[in-house]
Scaffold this active site. Structure first.
Site, PDB file in Angstrom:
ATOM      1  N   GLU A 116       0.899  -1.179  -0.032  1.00 55.04           N
ATOM      2  CA  GLU A 116      -0.044  -0.088  -0.018  1.00 55.04           C
ATOM      3  C   GLU A 116       1.087   1.214  -0.034  1.00 55.04           C
ATOM      4  OE1 GLU A 116      -2.889   2.226   3.348  1.00 55.04           O
ATOM      5  OE2 GLU A 116      -2.995  -0.113   2.929  1.00 55.04           O
ATOM      6  N   ASP A 117       2.091   1.238   0.816  1.00 56.92           N
ATOM      7  CA  ASP A 117       2.570   2.492   1.132  1.00 56.92           C
ATOM      8  C   ASP A 117       4.085   2.466   0.208  1.00 56.92           C
ATOM      9  OD1 ASP A 117       0.697   3.433   2.401  1.00 56.92           O
ATOM     10  OD2 ASP A 117       1.408   2.673   4.300  1.00 56.92           O
TER      11      ASP A 117
END
Length: 765
Positions: A108-109
């Site tokens: 996600e990051d």
């Protein structure tokens, strides 16, 4: 997932843990990073023989991927996944889950892709990480949050560990909400109370649920939370002394009956106390005085032996015995519950369970990994999860619901409370929400069954469609074979489940759109006639089109249909149309003189108000202090020349001045004179936890402080917060601070303040 921040890898909500004097050795005898020590300590305490190589490799990848990223506290980002993994290790989760937790934010990051993760760690860990990864807000827009939850539901149906990881992630973020904006923390806390805490309850993970609830409660309603903490602390010594007496008597009885047991007090959780005040309508003292005791034994046979011993000593309260051992709850919870009349005639709640039952009650599905060896080849699903019908139902709903917001509403409702279990004519069990009707039952069976329902029979007896179903009822519905059959609008008044309500509305949207449009036009026109408003002027095509777009409707027809289907009220639409045209005229002084519903208008005494109008001879002017903001000496003020009523004096921050500033020629400068009137009007608002005698206590304190009360009104919200408004006279404005302090010391009061135009209302959170 993490916009929140942490204070270090070896820190939790209770403070920093003490690290060992020597760094841990890895699976091959090498020294591992100190940052991963808490995870390995917790893992080895629950699974001494576990191979840590996979965890060490996952940490190395996660640390490299997050390198350079920082949390809002200034700590390295890697501290968050490590803290989440530590929570899971303490719950007893095994190596694959811990590895996935370390990697849960990488996709996600960071630039680390799901394909890379799958190739390096395998399909099992990749599925877990993907299940808790948020969807892109840029792609999904406002629906991203709802679609993320929908995606998680699908993933957790395949592997329940997805939800376990997500709960640990949310718990750690909740512990660190103090580092993010109040708006973001409040939104996350609301979502936690509505979705994640109930999901933890569904999995039986009560330790997670209780902490999530208390942290969210403290974030959303800090004043109410602090007041309950204060009330608990104030009464704790006397309660602990009574609890010690009860425990001593129980232990003596069990020893004499040769039953080996551990007797403890049950902790009181702040949000639980608050909920009982709301749902059951009980005062704080009634809840807190109810002592809870837990008895843990070795076997089921001992559970019933303890029950007999307790009932032999104290009389049980009728209707308060529950056997959740013979009939476990939906989340596999097992225990005996009874309430007895203890020493001094006080009620005592007793829970009796085995140690294994207690571990399941605390850890829920996580107890499977912590206390049992997983069956060969079945490390993903613990025993009993297959029986959780609610999980399968959630998956079915997400398949048939195209609107993510609708699915999220259904999810909130379904997981929020207890259930009623009824039988179909074939003997199948169906779980419905409390208060469900035969129509809710019909729509739970199938959408078309719901649409065509014309009657119902419960336990062999014909009943009305709005009858409420109870546990154990056998329900049969009758359907029409006519092609034109459909639901009734009246059903919307009594169905309780979002599924039934959404399906009924969808039918009318599809089959009766023109009818709804005409009905909506009529509702709006009638609402305007009631207020004597100009229909032609307000209902112009341009104004309606602008309002439809503002409310996110495709066009004016969609707006009319929404009113016709009761999705939005005609009164609300008329109000917004009036606002868009600049508001109604002539309200300036009427608004300033208005009183709140339920109040009697206070009588202003004649006399010198203590105000001088600059540049004018005040002797021939009628000067009065406005009731809307009740200015007192020392407040910054401004005057407004009214039509036939002299000069009305307002605080400079009075909300009603906004409409008056359109006529600047009527605004005049005023100031307080040295010799003014002997008394002034003051309005205050008191915010408190509702209880018996509250109003009496507040009025007594005001009277004791020589306050002459002119009017009072009390409103109690659904969440048991009492808002009391008082108007009174004071001779000395500086005395007000002393009065407010005295009121604040009343039990249950968490805020009290003077009402002015700038702060006529305030939220209790």
């Amino acid at each position: 997932m993490a916009e929140e921040t942490v204070t270090g890898a070896a820190t939790d909500a209770r403070g920093p843990r003490v690290r060992s004097r020597f760094a841990l050795l890895g699976s091959r005898g090498h020294t591992v990073s100190p940052a991963i020590e808490p995870v390995l300590h917790a893992l080895r305490s629950n699974h001494p023989r576990a191979d840590t190589a996979l965890i060490e490799r996952a940490f190395t990848v996660a640390e490299r991927a997050h390198r350079g990223q920082m949390r809002k506290s200034g700590d390295p980002y890697i501290t968050h996944p490590v803290a989440v993994t530590t929570i899971l290790a303490e719950l007893g989760m095994t190596v694959p889950t811990l590895a996935a937790a370390l990697l849960h934010d990488t996709v996600e990051d960071t630039d680390y892709s799901l394909q890379q993760l799958r190739s390096e760690f395998g399909e099992e860990i990749a599925l877990l990480v993907d299940g808790v990864t948020k969807l892109d807000k840029v792609t999904y827009g406002e629906a991203a949050e709802a679609e993320t939850v929908r995606k998680m539901v699908v993933a957790m149906a395949r592997d329940i560990r997805v939800l376990v990881i997500k709960l640990a992630d949310r718990l750690h973020n909740a512990r660190t909400w103090k580092y993010v904006s109040a708006k973001s923390a409040g939104r996350k806390a609301r979502e936690t109370l509505e979705i994640y805490a109930p999901l933890a309850h569904r999995l039986g993970m009560n330790t997670i649920k209780w902490e999530l609830e208390d942290l969210s409660f403290a974030t959303l309603y800090p004043k109410v939370y602090d007041e309950i903490v204060h009330l608990v602390a104030e009464r704790a010594p006397a309660r602990d002394e009574y609890l010690s007496t009860v425990r001593s008597q129980i232990e003596t009885d069990l020893r004499s009956n040769k039953i080996r047991a551990t007797v403890t007090g049950r902790p009181k959780h702040y949000y639980s106390i608050y909920q009982k005040m709301i749902v059951r309508g009980r005062d704080f003292d009634d809840i807190f005085d109810l002592v809870g005791v837990r008895v843990l034994v070795d076997s089921v046979k001992d559970c019933y032996a303890v029950l007999g011993t307790m009932h032999a000593r104290w009389n049980p309260l009728p209707g308060r015995f529950k056997d959740y051992i013979a009939m476990p709850k939906f989340n596999l919870y097992q225990s005996l519950h009874t309430t007895v009349i203890g020493p001094g005639g006080k009620p005592v709640e007793i829970q009796i369970r085995t140690h294994d039952m207690h571990r399941r009650a605390e850890y829920g599905v996580a107890a499977h990994w912590k206390y049992k060896e997983a069956a060969r080849g079945r490390t993903d699903v613990p025993q009993g999860v297959e029986e959780m019908g609610w999980l399968r139902q959630l998956v079915d709903w997400q398949r048939e619901t195209s609107d993510p917001g609708e699915f999220l509403d259904s999810l909130r409702f379904e997981i929020s409370g207890s259930q009623v279990y009824v039988f179909t004519p074939k003997g199948d069990v169906m779980a419905l929400a409390p208060g469900a009707t035969p129509v809710d039952f019909a729509y739970a069976v199938h959408t078309e069954v719901g649409h065509r329902t014309v009657g119902a029979r419960v336990n062999g007896r014909l009943v009305s469609l709005e009858s409420q179903l109870e546990n154990g009822d056998t329900v049969e519905v009758f359907t029409s074979k006519s092609e034109s059959a459909g639901p009734s609008r009246d059903w919307l008044n009594f169905v309780t489940t979002p599924r039934a309500r959404n399906k009924i509305r969808a039918w009318f949207t599809k089959e009766r759109r023109e009818e709804a449009i005409e009905a909506g036009k009529g509702h709006i026109a009638r609402a305007m006639r009631k207020q004597n408003l100009p229909i032609q002027r307000l209902m112009s095509h341009d104004s309606l089109t602008a309002l439809a777009h503002e409310l996110n409707y495709a066009d004016v027809s969609a707006l009319y249909a929404a009113v016709g289907e009761s999705q939005v009220s005609a009164t609300n639409i008329v109000q917004k149309l009036v606002q868009s045209m600049g508001g109604e005229s002539g309200a300036e002084e009427d608004l300033a003189e208005a009183t709140m519903p339920g109040e009697t208008r206070p009588r202003l005494r004649a006399g010198d108000p203590g105000i001088t109008v600059k540049g004018m001879d005040s002797g021939d002017l009628w000067v009065k202090l406005a009731r809307c903001c009740t200015p007192v000496p020392g407040d910054p003020v401004v005057g407004f020349v009214t039509r036939g009523s002299g000069v009305s004096v307002h605080r400079t921050d009075c909300g009603n001045l906004e409409s008056m500033r359109s006529e600047p020629e009527r605004m005049v400068d005023v100031e307080w004179s040295l010799h003014g009137q002997s008394s002034f009007l003051v309005q205050i608002q008191v915010e408190a936890l509702d209880r018996a005698g509250l109003l009496s206590d507040v009025t007594r304190v005001l009277s004791d402080n020589h306050v002459n009360i002119l009017s009072a009104s009390v409103q109690t919200s659904r969440d048991r917060v009492a808002l009391s408004k008082f108007v009174f006279e004071m001779a000395e404005p500086s005395h007000l601070g002393h009065v407010l302090s005295a009121v604040r010391r009343i039990d249950g009061v968490f805020d009290v303040y003077r009402i002015t135009g700038a702060r006529s209302t305030t939220r209790h959170g």
